[in-house]
Design a protein around this motif. Structure first.
Motif, mmCIF file in Angstrom:
data_model
loop_
_atom_site.group_PDB
_atom_site.id
_atom_site.type_symbol
_atom_site.label_atom_id
_atom_site.label_comp_id
_atom_site.label_asym_id
_atom_site.label_seq_id
_atom_site.Cartn_x
_atom_site.Cartn_y
_atom_site.Cartn_z
ATOM 1 N N ILE A 89 0.845 -1.193 0.000
ATOM 2 C CA ILE A 89 0.000 0.000 0.000
ATOM 3 C C ILE A 89 0.874 1.234 0.000
ATOM 4 C CG2 ILE A 89 -1.613 1.352 1.386
ATOM 5 C CD1 ILE A 89 -2.905 -1.202 2.262
ATOM 6 N N PHE A 90 1.894 1.226 0.854
ATOM 7 C CA PHE A 90 2.716 2.430 0.943
ATOM 8 C C PHE A 90 3.517 2.670 -0.333
ATOM 9 C CE2 PHE A 90 6.622 4.694 1.897
ATOM 10 C CZ PHE A 90 6.072 5.878 2.328
ATOM 11 N N PHE A 91 4.227 1.638 -0.779
ATOM 12 C CA PHE A 91 5.135 1.873 -1.907
ATOM 13 C C PHE A 91 4.430 1.950 -3.255
ATOM 14 C CE2 PHE A 91 8.244 0.448 1.248
ATOM 15 C CZ PHE A 91 9.187 1.444 1.078
ATOM 16 N N ARG A 92 3.307 1.246 -3.385
ATOM 17 C CA ARG A 92 2.648 1.217 -4.691
ATOM 18 C C ARG A 92 1.552 2.263 -4.823
ATOM 19 N NH1 ARG A 92 2.879 -3.869 -7.243
ATOM 20 N NH2 ARG A 92 5.053 -4.521 -7.248
ATOM 21 N N ILE A 93 0.926 2.618 -3.696
ATOM 22 C CA ILE A 93 -0.220 3.532 -3.790
ATOM 23 C C ILE A 93 0.118 4.906 -3.224
ATOM 24 C CG2 ILE A 93 -2.618 3.931 -3.124
ATOM 25 C CD1 ILE A 93 -2.883 0.860 -2.937
ATOM 26 N N THR A 94 0.592 4.955 -1.981
ATOM 27 C CA THR A 94 0.790 6.250 -1.342
ATOM 28 C C THR A 94 1.985 6.998 -1.940
ATOM 29 O OG1 THR A 94 -0.039 5.241 0.665
ATOM 30 C CG2 THR A 94 0.938 7.408 0.872
ATOM 31 N N LEU A 95 3.126 6.323 -1.970
ATOM 32 C CA LEU A 95 4.352 7.011 -2.376
ATOM 33 C C LEU A 95 4.264 7.652 -3.768
ATOM 34 C CD1 LEU A 95 7.057 7.696 -1.180
ATOM 35 C CD2 LEU A 95 8.023 5.687 -2.285
ATOM 36 N N PRO A 96 3.746 6.960 -4.789
ATOM 37 C CA PRO A 96 3.667 7.615 -6.102
ATOM 38 C C PRO A 96 2.840 8.890 -6.067
ATOM 39 C CG PRO A 96 3.265 5.268 -6.314
ATOM 40 C CD PRO A 96 3.306 5.570 -4.845
ATOM 41 N N ASN A 97 1.878 8.954 -5.145
ATOM 42 C CA ASN A 97 1.018 10.128 -5.100
ATOM 43 C C ASN A 97 1.592 11.280 -4.296
ATOM 44 O OD1 ASN A 97 -1.452 9.569 -6.607
ATOM 45 N ND2 ASN A 97 -1.601 7.833 -5.228
ATOM 46 N N ILE A 98 2.538 10.975 -3.409
ATOM 47 C CA ILE A 98 3.082 12.061 -2.595
ATOM 48 C C ILE A 98 4.520 12.366 -2.965
ATOM 49 C CG2 ILE A 98 1.594 11.543 -0.618
ATOM 50 C CD1 ILE A 98 4.070 10.245 0.706
ATOM 51 N N LYS A 99 5.020 11.769 -4.054
ATOM 52 C CA LYS A 99 6.461 11.872 -4.291
ATOM 53 C C LYS A 99 6.891 13.319 -4.509
ATOM 54 C CE LYS A 99 6.023 10.814 -9.155
ATOM 55 N NZ LYS A 99 5.858 9.741 -10.091
ATOM 56 N N TRP A 100 6.075 14.123 -5.151
ATOM 57 C CA TRP A 100 6.506 15.504 -5.399
ATOM 58 C C TRP A 100 6.487 16.327 -4.116
ATOM 59 C CZ3 TRP A 100 9.363 16.184 -9.286
ATOM 60 C CH2 TRP A 100 9.170 15.434 -10.448
ATOM 61 N N GLY A 101 5.498 16.054 -3.278
ATOM 62 C CA GLY A 101 5.466 16.716 -1.970
ATOM 63 C C GLY A 101 6.682 16.330 -1.157
ATOM 64 N N LEU A 102 7.006 15.046 -1.183
ATOM 65 C CA LEU A 102 8.164 14.545 -0.458
ATOM 66 C C LEU A 102 9.438 15.179 -1.007
ATOM 67 C CD1 LEU A 102 9.204 12.542 1.648
ATOM 68 C CD2 LEU A 102 9.353 10.827 -0.144
ATOM 69 N N PHE A 103 9.519 15.209 -2.313
ATOM 70 C CA PHE A 103 10.694 15.780 -2.967
ATOM 71 C C PHE A 103 10.880 17.234 -2.562
ATOM 72 C CE2 PHE A 103 12.416 17.993 -6.766
ATOM 73 C CZ PHE A 103 13.694 17.461 -6.722
ATOM 74 N N TYR A 104 9.806 17.986 -2.590
ATOM 75 C CA TYR A 104 9.934 19.401 -2.242
ATOM 76 C C TYR A 104 10.260 19.578 -0.764
ATOM 77 C CZ TYR A 104 9.303 24.319 -1.971
ATOM 78 O OH TYR A 104 9.539 25.642 -1.754
ATOM 79 N N GLY A 105 9.695 18.713 0.063
ATOM 80 C CA GLY A 105 10.041 18.748 1.488
ATOM 81 C C GLY A 105 11.532 18.522 1.684
ATOM 82 N N VAL A 106 12.075 17.578 0.939
ATOM 83 C CA VAL A 106 13.513 17.294 1.015
ATOM 84 C C VAL A 106 14.313 18.522 0.572
ATOM 85 C CG1 VAL A 106 15.362 15.931 -0.039
ATOM 86 C CG2 VAL A 106 13.306 14.799 0.780
ATOM 87 N N VAL A 107 13.862 19.142 -0.512
ATOM 88 C CA VAL A 107 14.566 20.329 -1.009
ATOM 89 C C VAL A 107 14.607 21.427 0.052
ATOM 90 C CG1 VAL A 107 14.402 22.232 -2.653
ATOM 91 C CG2 VAL A 107 14.076 19.896 -3.432
ATOM 92 N N LEU A 108 13.458 21.666 0.679
ATOM 93 C CA LEU A 108 13.389 22.686 1.733
ATOM 94 C C LEU A 108 14.321 22.328 2.882
ATOM 95 C CD1 LEU A 108 9.635 23.565 2.248
ATOM 96 C CD2 LEU A 108 11.445 25.042 1.424
ATOM 97 N N CYS A 109 14.287 21.051 3.235
ATOM 98 C CA CYS A 109 15.069 20.575 4.359
ATOM 99 C C CYS A 109 16.562 20.756 4.071
ATOM 100 C CB CYS A 109 14.726 19.100 4.574
ATOM 101 S SG CYS A 109 15.386 18.434 6.074
ATOM 102 N N VAL A 110 16.971 20.447 2.858
ATOM 103 C CA VAL A 110 18.371 20.617 2.480
ATOM 104 C C VAL A 110 18.771 22.089 2.576
ATOM 105 C CG1 VAL A 110 19.998 20.498 0.558
ATOM 106 C CG2 VAL A 110 18.461 18.581 1.004
ATOM 107 N N ALA A 111 17.923 22.955 2.014
ATOM 108 C CA ALA A 111 18.257 24.381 2.005
ATOM 109 C C ALA A 111 18.444 24.901 3.425
ATOM 110 C CB ALA A 111 17.167 25.166 1.280
ATOM 111 N N ARG A 112 17.555 24.492 4.311
ATOM 112 C CA ARG A 112 17.628 24.999 5.671
ATOM 113 C C ARG A 112 18.801 24.375 6.448
ATOM 114 N NH1 ARG A 112 14.428 27.608 9.923
ATOM 115 N NH2 ARG A 112 16.067 27.790 11.449
ATOM 116 N N CYS A 113 19.009 23.084 6.212
ATOM 117 C CA CYS A 113 20.134 22.374 6.839
ATOM 118 C C CYS A 113 21.451 23.076 6.552
ATOM 119 C CB CYS A 113 20.235 20.989 6.205
ATOM 120 S SG CYS A 113 19.792 19.671 7.264
ATOM 121 N N VAL A 114 21.644 23.359 5.284
ATOM 122 C CA VAL A 114 22.900 23.943 4.831
ATOM 123 C C VAL A 114 23.049 25.364 5.340
ATOM 124 C CG1 VAL A 114 24.109 24.691 2.762
ATOM 125 C CG2 VAL A 114 23.024 22.464 2.816
ATOM 126 N N GLY A 115 21.935 26.085 5.438
ATOM 127 C CA GLY A 115 22.015 27.505 5.773
ATOM 128 C C GLY A 115 21.844 27.831 7.239
#
Lengths: 280, 289, 344
Positions: free
Chosen positions: B192-218
């Motif tokens: 359920i998680f990998f086949r259904i949920t993850l494909p639908n939230i991947k862009w949200g997750l990706f952007y969350g990671v991007v934000l997290c990286v930016a803040r981590c570094v700065g």
């Protein structure tokens, strides 16, 4: 009745799998990262006698730093709320060339690390900087004055004021304004009686967020402020200084005070949110 | 004539409205350019003031390399932890009903309303030799404050909610129907998680990671308090910028700043790109640094 | 004199022609329905009358005055929006009072007059007990009536309603429809409403304007448009239709035989209740069919039959006729036409 911690309550037939593990990870992480240090802070502060606590939190220097922090944060939040509303209004309602670019600019303070913003603003408004050069020639000094702190705070907290207002303006039902027009309302009446009351909760939220951010800001301010006690020393800086001077009791006391303020702001924000949700 | 008068009146009114719009637009745009844009412009224009060779030299310095390595080291530890927490927390909050949910969601906002300096101070008061847990740390023979673990914990404190806050609205919008349908079809939790949920939230997750990286570094405030500023050991990139600034090497500070600005700008561009293709839901508001 | 008069209105949105040379007028005290499928331009037409949309060309006259250039706020028209557009942050009372409170100070009624008038209006729409509620606390039908009271507060001489029953459920809809008709008879204000529901238009309106693809297809009383449709579109839009391809011989006789070549080929439009069924073939019932589907629930029995070419024909029978024929699935029947309509 026994409260079941596994979460498998008997009244509920079906739950998606993963309840136990997601709950476990969430609370474990929050406990270690957030709750443990907070508890530690309050524990440390409780070791301090009431007299000492009082002396540290309300010493003359501390009081002055609160005054500087609060008044300048309020001022910058106010500027941001007004300018944020105008920017949001222009971007949502009017057709501006390069509006996509301006929209991206709003988030720039999020993208610029605070230390970078601090260094850059200090140069910009300093005697050699693009803006400071001209301001100095007409006798306005920005760097190492409260004015400089305000400019830094405006920069770092601006996005909050805009980003809360834009979705509300976008979602506003045009029919409602048309309706008011049919009922004979003038432009200013539509603004005052229809638009402003609708946007007000978002403005207040934006103001509070902006204020909270400004109050806690450290990186950008310490460069531009000059950090003179009683003049341009902000409260977070005072905490850092007390820590560096190993005055742990004073440091813990002031930190507890600032923590309480941010908790109060958090509670206020939640009340605001549930209020605006309830109205819908 | 009455009609003529009326016409010219309405034309005058139209002109006034247009003028009002123009002035307001000009005000908004010039505010954005002067107060928000010029600091970025100043970074890049100053960084190359002494030429490209100086710029490259600054980046190749030993201190820069060690600061960069340290920052990346912190990132490598912090990011996976935050991803795990973010996904678990978003799943927990959006898929189940439980008491204290509002309290939990409010806690996620605490790092945003709390000064990073206070956050760092809390860690010092907890883990330093005289701190509440100082004896535990000492008996384990570790050093947390003024050392690498302290920097990691401080960064964790200020960045942990980013991914969760990004995922919660996305998952709330999607509801649980798809997962429930998957369950009815006999899928396991992992499926359920990998086949259904993850494909639908991947862009949200990706952007969350991007934000997290930016803040981590700065991150500056919290890290600055726990770092102790030990040369070559606990100096991250933003702290190195501060040092250069204090040594009156302004151009050098700006050179390093371009590296941080790069990460920040990348996150902005990615956000624009993701949003323009509507891969993430429009957020209520979002915090960052 | 006509209260509303539209002359040759054109309106385009980009490449989409919303209104294409529309002209009609509404007399004092009339209740007129603008009927058409979605996208036929009826809502745009209503917005042009209100002044919310400016026509690309053409003119709008209200009581003989050209108001094409006039701002909606100066027109004094009551407009009820499809989704009501209630002011969420105001109570029901304040919603209704809005139009009075925004009047220039010189003509604004006093607070007590406003209070009296609003309560009178709320009484009229039977909502006086909800004056202090907020719109979010009301049901759909109640919101609809608040929107109506609010529009009436400025004493409009024209009332425009955009899909007034569009977002209500079927039961409330019927109740409110009858109530609106009574209200109109009581206050006698010239009204135009938009709808896509032909039943609603025919039941409620004095006159019906049927629009399609930005053009007016027909204007007339409900009887006129129902029994004398001007175009195939009107005929099809106002009810179920069976289409027969046949030939009319020079003798006036109509034949439906496939390989017949004499006479002129024509399309015959027939309502289901004008189709008659018989168990024996005759001159009146020439077409052989098989019963495909029967639904006896309701005041009329719906019978669907299929002819040898595979065309489906819908017939509406009275319960008596149905019982007399004793139809079952796959029974062979012969179809006849009582009345038909041919468009040249």
């Amino acid at each position: 009745m026994k409260i079941s911690w596994s979460g498998k309550s008997k009244t509920r037939g079906f739950r998606l799998p993963g309840f136990g593990i997601s709950m476990g990870i969430t609370w474990l992480y929050i406990s270690i990262i957030l709750l443990l240090p907070s508890a530690g802070l309050f524990l440390k502060a409780s070791e301090v006698s009431f007299d000492e606590f009082w002396k540290a939190v309300f010493s003359l220097r501390a009081l002055k730093s609160y005054q500087i922090s609060f008044s300048l944060s309020l001022l910058s939040a106010l500027v941001n709320t007004i300018m944020g509303f105008i920017v949001a209004w222009v971007l949502v309602r009017y057709r501006v060339p390069f509006s996509g670019l301006f929209d991206a600019l709003i988030d720039l303070p999020f993208a610029l690390p605070t230390a970078v913003a601090g260094v850059s603003l200090t140069w910009l408004y300093g005697p050699n900087g693009w803006i400071g050069r001209h301001l100095e020639s007409i006798g306005i000094k920005v760097v190492h004055t409260p004015l400089g702190i305000i400019i830094a705070l405006i920069f770092v907290s601006f996005p909050f004021a805009v980003r809360t207002v834009i979705p509300v303006l976008k979602e506003m039902d045009l029919e409602v304004e048309e309706c008011a027009r049919c009922l004979g309302a003038r432009r200013w009446q539509i603004f005052l009686k229809i638009i402003f009351p609708t946007v007000f909760p978002a403005l207040l939220t934006g103001f509070t967020l902006s204020f909270a951010r400004a109050l806690g800001e450290y990186g950008s301010v310490i460069f531009i402020s000059g950090n003179q006690p009683f003049k341009t020393e902000i409260a977070p800086l005072l905490v850092a200084i007390k820590l560096e001077e190993y005055e742990y009791t004073a440091c813990a006391s002031i930190a507890v005070f600032l923590m309480t303020v941010s908790l109060l702001i958090l509670i206020f924000l939640n009340i605001l949110e549930s209020f605006s949700k309830g109205e819908r | 004539m009455r009609i003529v008068a009326q016409l010219s009146n309405s034309r005058k009114k139209k002109f006034l409205i247009l003028a009002f719009r123009f002035i307001l637009s000009l005000l908004a745009c010039s505010f954005l350019v002067i107060f928000i844009f010029t600091p970025l412009l100043a970074v890049f224009s100053n960084a190359f003031q002494k030429g490209v060779s100086f710029y490259l030299e600054m980046l190749k310095r030993e201190e820069t390399i060690s600061a960069l390595t340290l920052t990346l080291g912190i990132l490598i530890i912090v990011l996976p932890l935050n991803v795990i927490f973010g996904v678990a927390c978003a799943w927990y909050v959006t898929k189940y009903q439980f008491r204290g949910k509002r309290f939990l969601v409010a806690l996620l906002d605490l790092p945003f309303t709390l000064s990073p300096v206070v956050a760092g101070t809390m860690l010092v008061l907890l883990y330093s030799v005289n701190g509440v847990l100082g004896w535990v740390v000492e008996s384990l023979g570790m050093k947390i404050i003024f050392a690498f673990p302290g920097l990691v914990i401080a960064t964790l404190f200020v960045t942990f909610p980013f991914i969760a806050r990004e995922l919660i609205p996305v998952m709330e919008e999607q509801g649980s129907e798809m997962e429930e349908a998957g369950r009815m079809l006999g899928a396991s939790g992992r499926h359920i998680f990998f086949r259904i949920t993850l494909p639908n939230i991947k862009w949200g997750l990706f952007y969350g990671v991007v934000l997290c990286v930016a803040r981590c570094v700065g991150e500056f405030g919290a890290v600055s308090v726990v770092s102790g500023h030990i040369r070559g050991k606990t100096i991250t990139l933003p702290l190195e910028i501060e040092i250069l600034y204090n040594e009156y090497n302004l151009v050098g500070a700006f050179c390093l700043a371009t590296v941080l600005c790069g990460t920040g700008l990348l996150s902005l561009i990615l956000r624009k790109w993701i949003e323009s293709s509507e891969k993430v839901s429009k957020r209520r508001y979002f915090f960052g640094d | 004199m006509a209260v509303i008069e539209l002359r040759n209105i054109f309106k385009k949105f980009g490449d989409f022609v919303a209104l294409d040379d529309v002209s009609f007028s509404v007399d004092k005290g009339e209740l007129v329905a603008l009927l058409g499928p979605s996208g036929s331009g009826k809502t745009t037409l209503l917005r042009v009358i209100a002044g919310l949309e400016r026509p690309d060309s053409g003119a709008v006259f209200l009581e003989g005055r050209d108001v094409t250039e006039e701002d909606p706020r100066d027109r004094g028209i009551g407009f009820v929006f499809q989704h009501y557009a209630l002011f969420k942050h105001m109570t029901v009372f304040e919603n209704v009072a809005f139009g009075l409170r925004v009047k220039p100070r010189k003509v604004r009624p006093s607070e007590s007059e406003i209070r009296e008038k609003v309560m009178k209006l709320l009484h009229l729409v039977q909502l006086d007990f909800l004056a202090d509620r907020y719109p979010s606390q009301l049901s759909g039908g109640q919101r609809q009536r608040v929107a109506l009271a609010r529009a009436l507060a400025i004493e409009p001489y024209i009332l425009l309603l955009d899909e007034p029953f569009g977002s209500l459920d079927a039961r409330v809809r019927k109740e409110l429809r009858r109530w609106l008709r009574r209200l109109h008879d009581e206050i006698q204000v010239t009204s135009v409403f938009v709808t896509h529901d032909q039943e609603e238009a025919l039941e409620l309106a004095d006159r019906v304007v049927i629009t399609n693809q930005g053009r007016v297809e027909q204007i007339g009383s409900p009887e006129e448009v129902y029994f004398n449709p001007a175009t195939p579109f009107v005929f099809q839009f106002l009810g179920d239709v069976n289409l027969f391809h046949g030939r009319e011989l020079s003798s006036g006789e109509i034949v439906f035989i496939q390989n017949e070549t004499a006479g002129i080929e024509k399309k015959f439009y027939v309502r289901p209740n004008q189709v008659s069924l018989s168990l024996v073939q005759s001159l009146e019932h020439p077409l052989q069919c098989k019963v495909n589907y029967i639904n006896p629930a309701g005041p009329m029995v719906k019978v669907e039959v299929v002819d040898i070419r595979g065309n489906h024909i819908l017939a509406l029978l009275t319960q008596d006729d149905y019982n007399r024929l004793g139809l079952k699935k796959n029974t062979t029947v012969y179809v006849g036409i009582k009345e038909h309509k041919v468009f040249e």
